[in-house]
Design an enzyme around this catalytic site. Structure first.
Site, PDB file in Angstrom:
ATOM      1  N   VAL A   1     -30.605   8.119  -3.115  1.00 53.26           N
ATOM      2  CA  VAL A   1     -31.084   9.473  -2.881  1.00 53.26           C
ATOM      3  C   VAL A   1     -30.385  10.057  -1.652  1.00 53.26           C
ATOM      4  O   VAL A   1     -30.744   9.743  -0.536  1.00 53.26           O
ATOM      5  CB  VAL A   1     -32.612   9.483  -2.648  1.00 53.26           C
ATOM      6  CG1 VAL A   1     -33.105  10.899  -2.442  1.00 53.26           C
ATOM      7  CG2 VAL A   1     -33.311   8.828  -3.827  1.00 53.26           C
ATOM      8  N   PRO A   2     -29.366  10.871  -1.910  1.00 54.70           N
ATOM      9  CA  PRO A   2     -28.592  11.477  -0.807  1.00 54.70           C
ATOM     10  C   PRO A   2     -29.399  12.535  -0.085  1.00 54.70           C
ATOM     11  O   PRO A   2     -29.103  13.714  -0.173  1.00 54.70           O
ATOM     12  CB  PRO A   2     -27.382  12.070  -1.529  1.00 54.70           C
ATOM     13  CG  PRO A   2     -27.853  12.344  -2.933  1.00 54.70           C
ATOM     14  CD  PRO A   2     -28.937  11.341  -3.232  1.00 54.70           C
ATOM     15  N   CYS A   3     -30.405  12.121   0.642  1.00 59.35           N
ATOM     16  CA  CYS A   3     -31.277  13.070   1.349  1.00 59.35           C
ATOM     17  C   CYS A   3     -30.469  13.887   2.343  1.00 59.35           C
ATOM     18  O   CYS A   3     -30.864  14.977   2.733  1.00 59.35           O
ATOM     19  CB  CYS A   3     -32.396  12.305   2.037  1.00 59.35           C
ATOM     20  SG  CYS A   3     -31.907  10.703   2.656  1.00 59.35           S
ATOM     21  N   HIS A   4     -29.299  13.397   2.746  1.00 58.94           N
ATOM     22  CA  HIS A   4     -28.482  14.133   3.713  1.00 58.94           C
ATOM     23  C   HIS A   4     -27.877  15.381   3.067  1.00 58.94           C
ATOM     24  O   HIS A   4     -27.374  16.259   3.739  1.00 58.94           O
ATOM     25  CB  HIS A   4     -27.385  13.218   4.259  1.00 58.94           C
ATOM     26  CG  HIS A   4     -26.463  12.689   3.226  1.00 58.94           C
ATOM     27  ND1 HIS A   4     -26.670  11.472   2.582  1.00 58.94           N
ATOM     28  CD2 HIS A   4     -25.346  13.218   2.701  1.00 58.94           C
ATOM     29  CE1 HIS A   4     -25.672  11.302   1.723  1.00 58.94           C
ATOM     30  NE2 HIS A   4     -24.866  12.341   1.762  1.00 58.94           N
TER      31      HIS A   4
END
Length: 98
Positions: free
Chosen positions: A50-53
């Site tokens: 999950v590329p929360c960035h």
DNA sequence: AAGCTGACGATGC
DNA sequence: CGCATCGCCAGCT
């Protein structure tokens, strides 16, 4: 309704080089006002993949609680255009939601 | 069950 | 244009 789980899948769909705002994700979830809830789900971002960035604020500013410049570095590494203000240029990286 | 908190968003001043 | 306040929803204590 496992809101955060739904948010995770949505964020996971964000292609590299693109970004989405909390409100954008919330809108896709059917709750345009749930931007806070979306952020809450991201905060618990323990799930890898999950590329929360890639999730930034509505104005394109990087999340202040993420790091003093960590998020920006990751986005730039993915080819995300940044403004001199230190904000993500959503006009060029705003995720369509496809 | 009720209240508080929180990676937000928009409007007002 | 920049800062402060109100309102939103979901999760946790």
């Amino acid at each position: 309704m496992n809101f955060y789980e739904r948010v995770y899948e949505l964020v996971r769909r964000i292609p590299a080089g693109k970004c989405a705002s909390y409100g954008q994700l919330a809108l896709m979830l059917g709750n345009p006002r749930a931007s806070r809830a979306v952020g809450y789900a991201m905060r618990a971002c323990r799930t890898p993949g999950v590329p929360c960035h890639r999730v930034v604020r509505a104005d394109g500013s990087t999340t202040p609680a993420f790091g003093p410049g960590v998020q920006r570095a990751m986005l730039e590494a993915e080819g995300v255009p940044f403004t001199a203000d230190g904000r993500v240029e959503l006009g060029g990286c705003r995720w369509d939601g496809a």
